[in-house]
Design an enzyme around this catalytic site. Sequence first.
Site, mmCIF file in Angstrom:
data_model
loop_
_atom_site.group_PDB
_atom_site.id
_atom_site.type_symbol
_atom_site.label_atom_id
_atom_site.label_comp_id
_atom_site.label_asym_id
_atom_site.label_seq_id
_atom_site.Cartn_x
_atom_site.Cartn_y
_atom_site.Cartn_z
ATOM 1 N N ARG A 1 0.793 -1.044 -0.058
ATOM 2 C CA ARG A 1 0.154 -0.012 -0.032
ATOM 3 C C ARG A 1 0.673 1.303 -0.047
ATOM 4 O O ARG A 1 0.505 2.224 -0.904
ATOM 5 C CB ARG A 1 -0.915 0.099 1.318
ATOM 6 N N THR A 2 2.004 1.600 0.896
ATOM 7 C CA THR A 2 2.429 2.646 0.893
ATOM 8 C C THR A 2 3.285 2.954 -0.150
ATOM 9 O O THR A 2 2.996 3.850 -0.802
ATOM 10 C CB THR A 2 3.321 2.583 2.318
ATOM 11 N N LYS B 1 28.178 -3.594 -3.471
ATOM 12 C CA LYS B 1 29.369 -3.594 -3.767
ATOM 13 C C LYS B 1 30.106 -2.849 -2.442
ATOM 14 O O LYS B 1 31.313 -2.422 -2.666
ATOM 15 C CB LYS B 1 29.815 -2.704 -4.950
ATOM 16 N N ARG C 1 11.672 4.067 2.842
ATOM 17 C CA ARG C 1 11.260 3.091 3.893
ATOM 18 C C ARG C 1 12.307 2.390 4.207
ATOM 19 O O ARG C 1 13.033 1.632 3.372
ATOM 20 C CB ARG C 1 10.187 2.384 3.461
ATOM 21 N N HIS D 1 6.029 6.390 11.194
ATOM 22 C CA HIS D 1 5.566 6.227 10.066
ATOM 23 C C HIS D 1 4.522 7.227 9.971
ATOM 24 O O HIS D 1 3.428 7.013 9.739
ATOM 25 C CB HIS D 1 4.589 4.819 9.783
HETATM 26 C C1 NCD Z 1 2.235 -0.735 8.352
HETATM 27 C C2 NCD Z 1 4.017 -0.616 8.455
HETATM 28 O O1 NCD Z 1 4.504 -0.920 7.437
HETATM 29 O O2 NCD Z 1 4.431 -0.307 9.381
HETATM 30 N N1 NCD Z 1 2.004 -1.107 7.248
HETATM 31 C C3 NCD Z 1 1.762 0.213 6.407
HETATM 32 O O3 NCD Z 1 2.411 0.940 5.863
HETATM 33 N N2 NCD Z 1 0.317 0.245 6.063
HETATM 34 C C4 NCD Z 1 1.992 -1.588 9.290
HETATM 35 C C5 NCD Z 1 2.483 -2.975 9.382
HETATM 36 O O4 NCD Z 1 3.211 -3.517 8.745
HETATM 37 O O5 NCD Z 1 1.906 -3.985 10.104
#
Ligand code: NCD
Length: 362
Positions: free
Chosen positions: A89-90, A118, A139, A172
């Site tokens: 999703r993200t 490398k 991320r 997040h």
């Molecule tokens: C969350 C995350 O990555 O922290 N997912 C997300 O981005 N919707 C929650 C999770 O992974 O449980």
Amino acid sequence: MKDARPLRDITWNELQEMDAGRKGPLFNRHDRPYHCLIAQQFSREMLDRLGDLATAVRRIAKSKAGSRFLAGLLDHKRAMIYFSQPSSRTFLSFYAACQILGIKPSEVRDAATSSEMKGESPEDTVRTFSSYFDLLIMRTPKQGFAEKMAWLLSNTDRPVPIINAGSGKDQHPTQALLDIYTLQRSFERAGGIDGKTVVFVGDLARGRTVRSLSCLLTNYRDVRQCFVTDPRLQVPDDVLEQLKAKGVEYEVSDDFAAAVPRADAIYMTRIQDEWDKTPGESGHLDISRYSLTAKHLAQLKMTAVLMHPLPRRGEIEVAIDRDPRAIYWRQVRNGMWIRVALIATVFNVDAQILEYYKLNHA
Ligand code: NCD
């Protein structure tokens, strides 16, 4: 006291020693997000503005002319979406948000395909991205890495904005923004978020979405926060310290059934066993008591909402999706619109969007 110095005038040690509340505003410029790194950088006013902008964008995007207008706003920009942790999703919502604004997205989703294999440091990899792109969305499993990169790039010739799309077990912020936007919309005709009771359930120890959302909720008046789970998965002390410092009413409990009838929003989360030091370590925890069942639903207010950042693992049965109080699939869609609003604000095209909206929709 707000620190008025630009990020580049602050040493890395100084930044690391600051508490999140002091650090947050350093990532903004003129009270608007420039980087988006931690929830502490957002004020109530910023949250209201982002929500209004997201709603304007989603309405504009309904027509072909509106979509064309949006896609012309930032078609001279490129974004790198650098995800070294799994995501559906993200990642996709950022990808789609870039496309909506005409930004050309590129991706690296596996450090194994980059020069990190490398022996290049992740810092050098990110600095390389900043040479080619105008926005970095990242991320990482490493706590504070996006923050470190924002600081590091602020001392280079290309200090491009960085959006944290999940940093370790820490933060997040864009998930929390979409959660707030979803709550704003859900309680639009019920007095807004002020005065509501939010119940967090599941892996509160390792869920970064919980830490970020708990912080954003402190911008609202009289919101009670309730953390319900097995004591071994309870929310970390820093989250509670922050609530204490702000005089927010909270409760820590292991009694899910007792919390349900009082909730205006229940925020379910999955067990995050990918962080286990020994694989399967959290497998022995019986967390079935913290799954939502029809019995809980019968006790839940008709006006309450059920949220989940997703992915889910069974803590909410699929059959519950049909309950009108289940709004986690709406959260998914809201995530795209709020990310458009955030990126538009970072690049200062928000006023143009609101002007277009006023002329064509209001
Ligand atoms: C969350 C995350 O990555 O922290 N997912 C997300 O981005 N919707 C929650 C999770 O992974 O449980």
